[in-house]
Scaffold this motif. Structure first.
Motif, short mmCIF file in Angstrom:
data_model
loop_
_atom_site.label_atom_id
_atom_site.label_comp_id
_atom_site.label_asym_id
_atom_site.label_seq_id
_atom_site.Cartn_x
_atom_site.Cartn_y
_atom_site.Cartn_z
N LYS A 1 -19.43 -7.52 -0.65
CA LYS A 1 -20.35 -6.51 -1.07
C LYS A 1 -19.72 -5.69 -2.17
CE LYS A 1 -22.96 -2.40 0.62
NZ LYS A 1 -22.85 -1.56 1.61
N ILE A 2 -20.35 -5.32 -3.48
CA ILE A 2 -20.03 -4.75 -4.32
C ILE A 2 -20.29 -3.37 -4.01
CG2 ILE A 2 -20.40 -4.04 -6.79
CD1 ILE A 2 -21.71 -6.72 -7.27
N ILE A 3 -18.94 -2.19 -3.93
CA ILE A 3 -18.98 -1.16 -3.34
C ILE A 3 -19.32 -0.20 -4.52
CG2 ILE A 3 -17.68 0.66 -2.43
CD1 ILE A 3 -16.14 -1.75 -0.68
N TYR A 4 -18.55 -0.41 -5.84
CA TYR A 4 -18.75 0.38 -6.92
C TYR A 4 -18.44 -0.35 -8.08
CZ TYR A 4 -17.89 4.05 -10.31
OH TYR A 4 -18.25 4.88 -11.27
N SER A 5 -19.25 -0.09 -9.09
CA SER A 5 -19.18 -0.82 -10.41
C SER A 5 -19.74 0.17 -11.44
CB SER A 5 -19.52 -2.23 -10.51
OG SER A 5 -19.31 -2.99 -11.66
N GLY A 6 -18.88 0.83 -12.10
CA GLY A 6 -19.39 1.85 -13.12
C GLY A 6 -18.32 2.64 -14.08
N ASN B 1 -1.62 7.58 -11.86
CA ASN B 1 -1.46 7.44 -13.06
C ASN B 1 -2.52 6.28 -13.33
OD1 ASN B 1 -0.23 9.71 -13.98
ND2 ASN B 1 1.62 8.37 -13.92
N MET B 2 -3.52 5.69 -12.65
CA MET B 2 -4.42 4.65 -12.82
C MET B 2 -5.84 5.17 -12.76
SD MET B 2 -2.50 2.04 -10.37
CE MET B 2 -0.60 2.00 -10.01
N SER B 3 -6.55 4.21 -13.39
CA SER B 3 -8.26 4.83 -13.31
C SER B 3 -8.62 3.59 -12.64
CB SER B 3 -8.73 4.78 -14.48
OG SER B 3 -8.08 5.85 -15.33
N LEU B 4 -9.64 4.08 -11.51
CA LEU B 4 -10.44 2.96 -11.03
C LEU B 4 -11.95 2.94 -11.63
CD1 LEU B 4 -8.10 3.41 -8.81
CD2 LEU B 4 -9.80 2.88 -7.10
N SER B 5 -12.27 1.69 -11.61
CA SER B 5 -13.86 1.66 -12.11
C SER B 5 -14.73 0.63 -11.56
CB SER B 5 -14.01 1.42 -13.70
OG SER B 5 -13.23 0.27 -14.13
N ASN B 6 -13.72 -0.47 -10.66
CA ASN B 6 -14.57 -1.31 -9.75
C ASN B 6 -13.90 -1.34 -8.34
OD1 ASN B 6 -16.52 -3.07 -11.70
ND2 ASN B 6 -14.83 -3.18 -12.91
N ILE B 7 -14.72 -1.41 -7.35
CA ILE B 7 -14.29 -1.71 -5.99
C ILE B 7 -15.44 -2.56 -5.22
CG2 ILE B 7 -13.88 -0.44 -3.94
CD1 ILE B 7 -13.65 1.98 -5.54
N ALA B 8 -14.90 -3.62 -4.66
CA ALA B 8 -15.63 -4.69 -3.96
C ALA B 8 -14.87 -5.31 -2.79
CB ALA B 8 -16.11 -5.52 -5.08
N ILE B 9 -15.82 -5.88 -2.03
CA ILE B 9 -15.16 -6.62 -1.00
C ILE B 9 -15.83 -8.00 -1.28
CG2 ILE B 9 -15.25 -7.41 1.57
CD1 ILE B 9 -15.52 -4.41 2.26
N MET B 10 -14.63 -9.15 -1.45
CA MET B 10 -15.19 -10.49 -1.84
C MET B 10 -14.42 -11.13 -0.79
SD MET B 10 -15.09 -10.51 -6.15
CE MET B 10 -16.28 -9.59 -6.84
N GLY B 11 -15.08 -11.94 0.02
CA GLY B 11 -14.51 -13.05 0.90
C GLY B 11 -13.78 -12.12 1.67
N VAL C 1 -11.11 -5.78 -3.34
CA VAL C 1 -10.82 -5.98 -4.83
C VAL C 1 -11.17 -4.84 -5.47
CG1 VAL C 1 -11.49 -7.09 -6.84
CG2 VAL C 1 -11.70 -8.57 -4.68
N VAL C 2 -10.04 -4.33 -6.42
CA VAL C 2 -10.00 -3.06 -7.10
C VAL C 2 -9.88 -3.21 -8.55
CG1 VAL C 2 -8.92 -0.80 -7.21
CG2 VAL C 2 -9.36 -1.77 -5.06
N GLY C 3 -10.53 -2.64 -9.18
CA GLY C 3 -10.34 -2.89 -10.91
C GLY C 3 -9.79 -1.78 -11.31
N ILE C 4 -8.50 -1.85 -12.00
CA ILE C 4 -7.64 -0.65 -12.49
C ILE C 4 -7.36 -0.74 -13.82
CG2 ILE C 4 -5.48 0.35 -12.22
CD1 ILE C 4 -5.53 -1.22 -9.42
N ASP C 5 -7.66 0.46 -14.64
CA ASP C 5 -7.35 0.43 -16.16
C ASP C 5 -5.92 1.23 -16.16
OD1 ASP C 5 -7.08 0.88 -18.80
OD2 ASP C 5 -9.06 1.97 -18.74
N GLU D 1 -17.75 -2.27 -16.27
CA GLU D 1 -18.69 -2.31 -15.08
C GLU D 1 -19.67 -3.55 -15.01
OE1 GLU D 1 -20.75 -0.42 -18.82
OE2 GLU D 1 -18.74 -0.29 -17.85
N ASN D 2 -19.34 -4.22 -16.01
CA ASN D 2 -20.08 -5.62 -16.21
C ASN D 2 -19.19 -6.98 -15.87
OD1 ASN D 2 -22.55 -4.24 -17.11
ND2 ASN D 2 -21.84 -4.83 -19.23
N TRP D 3 -17.84 -6.46 -15.29
CA TRP D 3 -17.00 -7.55 -15.11
C TRP D 3 -17.11 -8.15 -13.57
CZ3 TRP D 3 -11.94 -5.82 -17.98
CH2 TRP D 3 -12.16 -5.71 -19.34
N ILE D 4 -17.63 -7.38 -12.72
CA ILE D 4 -18.16 -8.11 -11.34
C ILE D 4 -19.50 -8.48 -11.51
CG2 ILE D 4 -18.58 -7.47 -8.84
CD1 ILE D 4 -16.17 -5.58 -8.95
N ILE D 5 -19.50 -9.88 -11.57
CA ILE D 5 -20.79 -10.47 -11.69
C ILE D 5 -21.52 -10.30 -10.55
CG2 ILE D 5 -21.97 -12.72 -12.31
CD1 ILE D 5 -19.36 -13.37 -13.59
#
Length: 226
Positions: A68-73, A119-129, A133-137, A171-175
Motif C-alpha cells: 500500500k502506498i502510504i504517502y507520496s508527495g 537531517n533527512m527529509s521524507l517524501s515517500n512512504i509505502a509498504i511493498m510486499g 519502504v521509505v524515500g529519503i532526500d 512524488e512520482n517515483w513510486i509507480i
C-alpha cells in the motif's frame, strides 16, 4: 345317434368351461396368497448408496499482499497521522512526528516502534510486499527497505536524478504498490569530469526484490553522494 353326438359335444364344452373357470380361480387365489406353491415369495432389498462428498482442503499458506502506498508527495515538514495499515500481519498505526527526538529529528512511528531520521527529509512512504519502504532526500535520494522488525534490509539509489536545469519529482517515483523508480549516479570511467546516471525500476513481490536497469545516461551532471 345324433342325440349321442349332441350330448358328447355339450359334455366337452362343459369340461372346457370348468377348466377355464378352475384356472382363473386358481390364479386369483394364488395372487391373494390363499394357495401357495413352493417358496415363491421374493423379498426385494433396496440398498441405498449414500455418496459422501468430501471436500479436500489443501492447507496453503496464502501470503496476503499488504502492499500500500502510504504517502507520496512533498517533503514532510509537519506532524502527520496516516492511519492504520496492515504490516507483518498486524494492524498498526503509522504517523510522522517532525519534532519527536532529542535533536528535533523526524520520527516515523509504525505501531509501537519507530525510525528516526536525523537531517533527512521524507517524501515517500509505502509498504511493498514484506517491506516498509521509505524515500529519503539526503545528499541525493535513496529508498530504504525495512523488514517487519524495522531492521534495515537494503538501500537503493544515490541521486535525485538531477540533470542540469531539471527539477526532480520524487512524488512520482513510486509507480504503484509494487514498483518504484530510483537513480544511481556514478563516475563515468570514459570521462574525468562527468558522471553516469542509471535509472532503475525496483520490483518488490513479497520477499523478492529485483532491480531492472531501464536507462543509462553518460556524460551528464548528477548528484553522486551517498
Amino acid at each position: 345317434m345324433e342325440n349321442k353326438k349332441s350330448n358328447a359335444g355339450w359334455i366337452i364344452l362343459t369340461i372346457v368351461l370348468l377348466l377355464i373357470i378352475g384356472g382363473l380361480s386358481f390364479i386369483i387365489l394364488k395372487d391373494k396368497g390363499i394357495i401357495k406353491i413352493g417358496n415363491n415369495t421374493k423379498e426385494t432389498t433396496k440398498t441405498e448408496t449414500k455418496v459422501e462428498e468430501k471436500t479436500k482442503k489443501e492447507s496453503k499458506n496464502e501470503e496476503l499482499d499488504e502492499s500500500k502506498i502510504i504517502y507520496s508527495g512533498e517533503v514532510l515538514r509537519e506532524d502527520k497521522d496516516f492511519g492504520k495499515v496492515t504490516f507483518g500481519g498486524k494492524e498498526v498505526n503509522i504517523k510522522y512526528s517532525k519534532n519527536a527526538g532529542e535533536y528535533e529529528e523526524g520520527r516515523l512511528y509504525i505501531g509501537d516502534k519507530y525510525l528516526d531520521f536525523l537531517n533527512m527529509s521524507l517524501s515517500n512512504i509505502a509498504i511493498m510486499g514484506d517491506y516498509l519502504v521509505v524515500g529519503i532526500d539526503q545528499d541525493g535520494y535513496r529508498f530504504e527497505l525495512y523488514d517487519h522488525d524495522l531492521k534495515l534490509v537494503n538501500k537503493y539509489g544515490s541521486s535525485l536524478g538531477l540533470l542540469t536545469d531539471t527539477t526532480p519529482k520524487t512524488e512520482n517515483w513510486i509507480i504503484d504498490n509494487n514498483n518504484l523508480i530510483y537513480y544511481e549516479c556514478n563516475v563515468d570511467n570514459t570521462s574525468s569530469t562527468n558522471f553516469k546516471l542509471d535509472t532503475y525500476n525496483l520490483k518488490i513481490d513479497g520477499s523478492k526484490v529485483e532491480s531492472v536497469l531501464l536507462e543509462t545516461n553518460q556524460g551528464v551532471n548528477c548528484t553522486a553522494q551517498r
